[in-house]
Design a protein around this motif. Structure first.
Motif, PDB file in Angstrom:
ATOM      1  N   LEU A  52       0.839  -1.189   0.000  1.00 43.89           N
ATOM      2  CA  LEU A  52       0.000   0.000   0.000  1.00 43.89           C
ATOM      3  C   LEU A  52       0.878   1.245   0.000  1.00 43.89           C
ATOM      4  N   LYS A  53       0.609   2.144  -0.932  1.00 44.91           N
ATOM      5  CA  LYS A  53       1.328   3.422  -0.968  1.00 44.91           C
ATOM      6  C   LYS A  53       0.353   4.545  -0.628  1.00 44.91           C
ATOM      7  N   LEU A  54       0.823   5.473   0.164  1.00 45.42           N
ATOM      8  CA  LEU A  54      -0.003   6.611   0.542  1.00 45.42           C
ATOM      9  C   LEU A  54      -0.467   7.372  -0.693  1.00 45.42           C
ATOM     10  N   SER A  55       0.394   7.525  -1.673  1.00 44.46           N
ATOM     11  CA  SER A  55       0.011   8.252  -2.891  1.00 44.46           C
ATOM     12  C   SER A  55      -1.172   7.586  -3.586  1.00 44.46           C
ATOM     13  N   ASP A  56      -1.266   6.253  -3.545  1.00 47.05           N
ATOM     14  CA  ASP A  56      -2.395   5.553  -4.158  1.00 47.05           C
ATOM     15  C   ASP A  56      -3.701   5.887  -3.441  1.00 47.05           C
ATOM     16  N   ILE A  57      -3.648   5.966  -2.112  1.00 45.71           N
ATOM     17  CA  ILE A  57      -4.847   6.324  -1.340  1.00 45.71           C
ATOM     18  C   ILE A  57      -5.276   7.746  -1.676  1.00 45.71           C
ATOM     19  N   LEU A  58      -4.309   8.654  -1.740  1.00 50.21           N
ATOM     20  CA  LEU A  58      -4.620  10.055  -2.018  1.00 50.21           C
ATOM     21  C   LEU A  58      -5.220  10.238  -3.409  1.00 50.21           C
ATOM     22  N   VAL A  59      -4.684   9.544  -4.394  1.00 53.98           N
ATOM     23  CA  VAL A  59      -5.195   9.661  -5.768  1.00 53.98           C
ATOM     24  C   VAL A  59      -6.600   9.063  -5.864  1.00 53.98           C
TER      25      VAL A  59
END
Length: 63
Positions: free
Chosen positions: A2-9
């Motif tokens: 899990l990447k934080l950038s994926d959650i944000l996008v």
């Protein structure tokens, strides 16, 4: 992983750090085992200890 950038996008409608925490918890509950904080959350209420707080949310230490 899990990447934080994926959650944000994927969740561009959230407007605060406090709204982000439950999303991190929700994704962690789906069985994700690793979390990478590859970007800093872009919210005005992002605290200085944002990494610790997100890690706690992912690890299930926040409820």
């Amino acid at each position: 992983m899990l990447k934080l950038s994926d959650i944000l996008v994927a969740n561009q409608d959230i407007e605060s750090f406090e709204e982000l925490l439950p999303l991190v918890q929700e994704v962690a509950r789906t069985g994700e085992r690793f979390f990478r904080m590859d970007v800093k959350p872009p919210y005005p209420d992002t605290p200085e200890n944002w990494e610790d707080r997100l890690e706690a949310a992912f690890s299930g230490l926040l409820r």
